[in-house]
Write a protein that holds these residues in place. Structure first.
Motif, PDB file in Angstrom:
ATOM      1  N   ASP A  65       0.809  -1.211   0.000  1.00 54.85           N
ATOM      2  CA  ASP A  65       0.000   0.000   0.000  1.00 54.85           C
ATOM      3  C   ASP A  65       0.847   1.268   0.000  1.00 54.85           C
ATOM      4  O   ASP A  65       0.396   2.329   0.406  1.00 54.85           O
ATOM      5  N   LYS A  66       2.060   1.142  -0.437  1.00 53.43           N
ATOM      6  CA  LYS A  66       3.006   2.262  -0.417  1.00 53.43           C
ATOM      7  C   LYS A  66       2.538   3.377  -1.356  1.00 53.43           C
ATOM      8  O   LYS A  66       2.115   3.127  -2.476  1.00 53.43           O
ATOM      9  N   TYR A  67       2.622   4.616  -0.882  1.00 53.38           N
ATOM     10  CA  TYR A  67       2.216   5.769  -1.671  1.00 53.38           C
ATOM     11  C   TYR A  67       3.357   6.200  -2.581  1.00 53.38           C
ATOM     12  O   TYR A  67       4.406   6.626  -2.111  1.00 53.38           O
ATOM     13  N   ASP A  73       6.909   5.222   3.640  1.00 52.05           N
ATOM     14  CA  ASP A  73       5.483   4.938   3.803  1.00 52.05           C
ATOM     15  C   ASP A  73       5.313   3.438   3.990  1.00 52.05           C
ATOM     16  O   ASP A  73       5.793   2.638   3.198  1.00 52.05           O
ATOM     17  N   GLY A  74       4.663   3.036   5.070  1.00 50.09           N
ATOM     18  CA  GLY A  74       4.473   1.621   5.355  1.00 50.09           C
ATOM     19  C   GLY A  74       5.545   1.020   6.243  1.00 50.09           C
ATOM     20  O   GLY A  74       5.532  -0.180   6.522  1.00 50.09           O
ATOM     21  N   THR A  76       7.300  -0.298   9.394  1.00 51.90           N
ATOM     22  CA  THR A  76       6.814  -0.855  10.652  1.00 51.90           C
ATOM     23  C   THR A  76       7.993  -1.451  11.407  1.00 51.90           C
ATOM     24  O   THR A  76       8.850  -2.108  10.819  1.00 51.90           O
ATOM     25  N   SER A 108       3.211   6.283   8.213  1.00 52.16           N
ATOM     26  CA  SER A 108       2.348   6.355   7.033  1.00 52.16           C
ATOM     27  C   SER A 108       2.436   7.756   6.436  1.00 52.16           C
ATOM     28  O   SER A 108       2.608   8.736   7.157  1.00 52.16           O
ATOM     29  N   ASN A 110       0.526  10.716   4.472  1.00 46.50           N
ATOM     30  CA  ASN A 110      -0.803  11.228   4.164  1.00 46.50           C
ATOM     31  C   ASN A 110      -0.699  12.094   2.910  1.00 46.50           C
ATOM     32  O   ASN A 110      -0.130  13.193   2.953  1.00 46.50           O
ATOM     33  N   TYR A 116       4.264  12.889   6.693  1.00 43.17           N
ATOM     34  CA  TYR A 116       4.320  11.581   7.309  1.00 43.17           C
ATOM     35  C   TYR A 116       3.726  11.661   8.708  1.00 43.17           C
ATOM     36  O   TYR A 116       3.926  12.638   9.417  1.00 43.17           O
TER      37      TYR A 116
END
Length: 141
Positions: A65-67, A73-74, A76, A108, A110, A116
């Motif tokens: 789901d990386k932007y 992004d993503g 964890t 994440s 936005n 971020y």
């Protein structure tokens, strides 16, 4: 009174190497806190049953789901605790795998705000409860 989970939120327009270093430092501090609280107990269990015990921070980036090209992004980071046998296989007791984890950090991006959001879990309530339950189920060594 039950201990509430504390989560910190921080926003960044960019995450450079200094910010990322601070995030890693925070994760390492959480690992150190966890070790100081549970290492003795977990090592005692592993010796009693002739198991291996490991606790570490596992970091990865979920690319599903990386932007676009937002590198972090993503992201964890998870605190992971594992009990393994002498062959390195996870211990399983009554179909219950002796592996415990809880997310420490999640980043994440936005796209609307163009920044971020960094979520950081301070209390690690779930993993503490799981380890305590696991120890009680074995009979406190």
């Amino acid at each position: 009174m039950a201990e509430a989970e504390v989560i910190m939120y921080k926003n960044y327009y960019e995450i450079d190497e200094h910010v990322l270093a601070d995030i890693h430092k925070y994760e390492d501090q959480q690992l150190s806190k966890f070790k100081s609280e549970f290492d003795g107990l977990c090592l005692s269990i592993s010796r009693l049953y002739n198991w291996n015990y490991a606790v570490y921070v596992h970091r990865w980036i979920d690319t599903a789901d990386k932007y676009r090209n937002k590198q972090l992004d993503g992201y964890t980071a998870t605190l992971q605790v594992e009990f393994t046998d002498t062959n390195g296989s996870l211990i399983e007791i009554d179909e219950y795998i002796c592996s415990f984890f809880e997310n420490i950090t999640f980043i994440s991006f936005n796209p609307i705000l163009q920044k971020y959001r960094v979520f950081q879990n301070e209390m690690l309530v779930d993993i503490r409860k799981e380890i305590e339950h696991f120890v009680q189920s074995l009979g406190n060594p």
